[in-house]
Design an enzyme around this catalytic site. Structure first.
Site, PDB file in Angstrom:
ATOM      1  N   THR A 124       0.814  -1.215   0.000  1.00 19.23           N
ATOM      2  CA  THR A 124       0.000   0.000   0.000  1.00 19.23           C
ATOM      3  C   THR A 124       0.848   1.266   0.000  1.00 19.23           C
ATOM      4  O   THR A 124       1.846   1.367   0.721  1.00 19.23           O
ATOM      5  CB  THR A 124      -0.923   0.002   1.235  1.00 19.23           C
ATOM      6  N   GLY A 163       2.504  -2.897   8.316  1.00 22.86           N
ATOM      7  CA  GLY A 163       2.576  -3.614   9.585  1.00 22.86           C
ATOM      8  C   GLY A 163       3.952  -4.206   9.820  1.00 22.86           C
ATOM      9  O   GLY A 163       4.648  -4.608   8.884  1.00 22.86           O
ATOM     10  N   GLU A 412      -6.546  -5.523   3.524  1.00 24.66           N
ATOM     11  CA  GLU A 412      -6.602  -6.707   2.654  1.00 24.66           C
ATOM     12  C   GLU A 412      -7.707  -6.569   1.609  1.00 24.66           C
ATOM     13  O   GLU A 412      -8.283  -7.558   1.166  1.00 24.66           O
ATOM     14  CB  GLU A 412      -6.803  -7.991   3.474  1.00 24.66           C
TER      15      GLU A 412
END
Length: 632
Positions: A124, A163, A412
Site C-alpha cells: 500500500t 505492519g 486486505e
C-alpha cells in the site's frame, strides 16, 4: 454440537491453556496501554506461541487449516496479536514463499518461522491502496552492478500502513514497478509493471539502513499493538536475486522473461492477498462468536419487567431481543460453515494449483471477507445495545472489539472494492459461456437462468404452509432467483449505459446494483453450505437446531428484501406468513441459544467479559461486581 462443528478442538484447548498458565500475556481490558507497551506485549505473546511449540509458518505451508484456526483462536486474545501474526507469516512469509522460488525459501524460511527475521508486506502507498496496478515505487535494474535500485519517486508513493514496520521489520516484500533498460539501446526504461522484491530495512541493531526512511504511523483508532509505519526509499540497492521471481525473471543482461501474459502474471502476484482475506474472515468470525456469546448469555440471565404479580422475565424472552440476536446466532453459524468450506477450498487450491479452484477461492474469499467483516462490525453495535448500559463498560469488551475490528472492513481489500470484484467475476463467468455468440445471447441466457428459479406453479407465490416455507428447495431457489435476477438486470443496465457513457461511467452508475448482486451471491453460497452442514449432522437434536438456524438465515433475507415482493415471487400473504414463522423460529432458538453458544467453547479466561461468562447465569453479578472493585 462442539464435536461436530470443530474437529480441531484439541488444538483450541492446548493454545488457550498456554494463556491460562500465562495470564500476564493477556492484554488488560480496562487499563490503557501505550502503543509501545502494547507492541511489546504482542511481541511477547507471539514469542510465547513459538516457545510453546507452534510454528505458524509450518502450519501455513503444511497444514493451512491449522494456520487459519490458530488466527481465529488468537483473535479473542488480542486482535493486534492476530494481525501481527498474519503480517509476519501470511503476508511477509507467504509472499516470499509464494512469489519466490526454492532459492528464496532456503534463504529465508527458518528465520521468518522463528521470528528471527521480522518482516513487512510493503504494498500500500499513500496515493494508492486498492489500485495496486498504479503503484509508483520503482525498482530499476542497474546492469553494470547487477542490482535493483529502489526509489520512492514522489510523496504519493510513500509506502503507508506497513505492519511490523515501525519497530520490528528487518526486511520487506516491496511491491514496485520493475523497470529494465530497453534492449534498443536508447537509454529508455521498459516498465513491466508491479513485482515484489525483498528489501532489507534495518541492521542487526535495529537502525534503518542507508537510503531507507521509516516513520512510525503513531496512534491509530485501535490495534495499537501493531507497529505500522511508512517508508520511503532513496537509491536503495539490492541484488538482482532479490526479485521474487516465480512468475517472471530478469537475467544478468537485463532481459525480462515470463511464461505468463502481463494480466495473468499480475493476477498471480495479487493472489497472495487471498490468504490474508481468508485469515481476516476467520478472525472476524471469532469476534462475532465472542460478541454473540456475551449478548446471549447476558440476555438469558438479565431479568427485566414481567406480568403483574409474577417474577420478572429474561430479556432474551422479549421478541425484540430475539429479533436481534437469533438471526445473528444463525448468521454466525452460517459464516462458520462457509468459512470452513473456504479454508478447505484454499488448501485444495494450494495443493492442486488448478485455475478453476483458484478462481473460485479468489471470488469466495473476496466476498466472504467483505460480508463477514461488514456483518460483524454491525453486530458488535447490536450486541452492545442488547446488553444495555452494561455493554458500555470497557470490561465487557464490546468497545475494544468495535475499535480493533473496524479496520477489518478496509485492509486486505476495501469491502466495497472486494464486492465489486465478486460482481465482476459473476458477470464474466456468464458472459464467457457465450464468448463466440452475439452479445444478445448472453442476456437471453441470463433471463432464462433467472426464470429457471421461479416457482413451477404461480400459486406457489401465495403458498403459506410452514412446511413449504421451510423446504430447502424453496429457500435455495428463492435465494438463487434473487442472485439471477440481479445478475440479469445489472447486465442489461451495463449494456445500455456502456453504449452511451463508456464502461467506467456505466459501472459507476450501476455500482449499488452491483454491490447488491455480490451480497446476494454470498448469502446464497452461505445458505447452501449451511444446508450441507445440516444434512451431514448425525445427531437428530443438533440437526434440528441447525436446520432452524438455517431457515432463519434464509427466511430473514427473503423477508427483508423487497425484490421478492416487487417481482411477486412472494405475495403479500406469504410475506406475512414468513414473518410469523420467523417469530416462531426465534422462540424455538431462544430455548437452545445458550447451548448453541456454549458449543463454540470459548473459555472464560479468554472471553473475560464478566456479563458473558459461562457461570454468569448462576452468579449474574459476581464477576461484574469484582471488576467494579466490590469484594462481594
Amino acid at each position: 454440537m462442539e464435536k461436530y462443528i470443530d474437529d480441531l478442538c484439541d488444538l483450541k484447548e492446548e493454545v488457550y491453556e498456554t494463556f491460562r498458565r500465562r495470564p500476564d500475556l493477556l492484554p488488560p481490558i480496562i487499563e490503557d496501554l501505550t502503543k509501545e507497551q502494547h507492541r511489546e506485549l504482542v511481541r511477547k505473546c507471539l514469542l510465547a506461541i513459538l516457545e510453546a511449540g507452534y510454528s505458524p509458518l509450518r502450519f501455513y505451508t503444511g497444514n493451512i487449516k491449522k494456520y487459519f484456526y490458530l488466527g481465529e483462536l488468537l483473535a479473542l486474545v488480542d486482535l493486534s496479536l492476530t494481525v501481527k501474526m498474519g503480517v509476519q507469516y501470511s503476508l511477509w512469509g507467504g509472499s516470499v514463499l509464494s512469489l519466490g522460488t526454492e532459492r528464496h525459501r532456503k534463504a529465508y524460511f527458518d528465520d521468518i518461522d522463528k521470528f528471527r527475521l521480522p518482516g513487512c508486506f510493503a504494498m500500500t502507498e499513500l496515493r494508492h491502496g486498492s489500485n495496486v496496478a498504479a503503484l509508483q515505487t520503482e525498482a530499476v535494474l542497474d546492469v553494470a552492478t547487477d542490482e535493483w535500485v529502489i526509489n520512492t519517486p514522489d510523496e504519493g508513493a510513500t509506502k503507508w500502513w506497513i505492519g511490523n514496520g515501525a519497530e520490528d521489520g528487518q526486511a520487506a516484500s516491496v511491491f514496485a514497478r520493475l523497470k529494465v533498460p530497453s534492449p534498443d539501446g536508447s537509454g529508455a526504461l521498459d516498465d513491466h509493471g508491479v513485482h515484489a522484491f525483498v528489501v532489507p530495512l534495518r541492521d542487526a541493531g535495529g537502525r534503518a539502513l542507508p537510503g531507507v526512511e521509516i516513520k512510525d504511523c503513531g496512534y491509530k483508532i485501535a490495534l495499537q499493538g501493531v507497529d505500522n509505519a511508512s517508508f520511503r526509499f532513496h537509491d536503495v540497492r539490492v541484488p538482482r536475486e532479490n526479485l521474487l521471481d516465480r512468475f517472471a525473471t530478469v537475467d544478468r543482461s537485463g532481459q525480462y522473461r515470463s511464461p505468463y501474459s502481463a494480466s495473468r502474471r499480475f493476477a498471480a502476484t495479487l493472489g497472495e492477498l487471498t490468504g490474508g482475506r481468508v485469515g481476516l474472515t476467520c478472525s472476524s468470525l471469532a469476534v462475532l462468536k465472542g460478541a454473540t456469546t456475551i449478548a446471549v448469555r447476558y440476555g438469558a440471565a438479565r431479568q427485566q419487567f414481567g406480568p403483574p404479580d409474577a417474577p420478572e422475565i429474561s430479556v432474551l424472552d422479549y421478541t425484540s431481543q430475539q429479533e436481534k440476536l437469533m438471526p445473528m446466532l444463525a448468521t454466525a453459524y452460517a459464516l462458520h460453515f462457509t468459512t470452513r468450506f473456504l479454508v478447505a477450498q484454499y488448501a485444495e487450491a494450494k495443493r492442486t494449483k488448478e485455475e478453476e479452484i483458484i478462481a473460485d477461492v479468489h471470488s469466495l474469499s473476496a466476498g466472504l471477507k467483505a460480508y463477514a467483516t461488514g456483518y460483524t462490525a454491525n453486530a458488535l453495535s447490536i450486541c452492545r445495545e442488547c446488553c444495555g448500559g452494561h455493554g458500555y463498560a470497557a470490561v465487557n469488551r464490546f468497545g475494544a472489539w468495535r475499535s480493533d475490528h473496524d479496520i477489518f472492513q478496509t485492509f486486505e481489500g476495501d469491502n466495497t472494492v472486494l464486492l465489486q470484484q465478486v460482481a465482476g467475476l459473476l458477470l464474466k463467468k456468464y458472459k464467457e459461456r457465450f464468448a463466440t455468440a452475439p452479445v444478445a445471447a448472453t442476456y437471453r441466457y441470463l433471463r432464462q437462468w433467472a426464470a429457471d428459479s421461479l416457482p413451477a406453479n404461480p400459486l406457489v407465490t401465495h403458498e403459506t404452509d410452514a412446511r413449504h416455507l421451510r423446504d430447502p428447495a424453496f429457500l435455495i431457489r428463492a435465494l438463487r432467483y434473487r442472485t439471477g435476477k440481479l445478475l440479469f438486470t445489472v447486465a442489461q443496465r451495463l449494456r445500455k449505459h456502456t453504449a452511451r457513457l463508456g464502461a467506467f461511467h456505466a459501472w459507476n452508475k450501476c455500482l449499488t446494483h452491483l454491490l447488491a448482486l455480490a451480497r446476494a451471491h454470498v448469502e446464497s453460497v452461505m445458505f447452501e453450505r449451511f444446508m450441507d452442514a445440516v444434512n451431514g449432522c448425525p445427531d437428530p437434536e443438533c440437526r434440528k437446531s441447525l436446520k432452524a438456524m438455517a431457515d432463519v438465515f434464509a427466511l430473514q433475507r427473503i423477508h427483508a428484501d423487497v425484490l421478492f415482493r416487487n417481482d411477486d415471487y412472494v405475495a403479500a400473504e406469504k410475506a406475512k406468513a414468513i414473518g410469523r414463522l420467523l417469530e416462531h423460529l426465534w422462540r424455538e432458538l431462544r430455548e437452545v441459544a445458550l447451548p448453541l453458544v456454549d458449543a463454540w467453547n470459548l473459555p472464560d479466561h479468554i472471553l473475560r467479559a464478566p456479563i458473558g461468562l459461562s457461570t454468569h447465569s448462576m452468579h449474574p453479578y459476581q464477576s461484574y461486581l469484582r471488576a467494579g472493585g466490590w469484594e462481594s
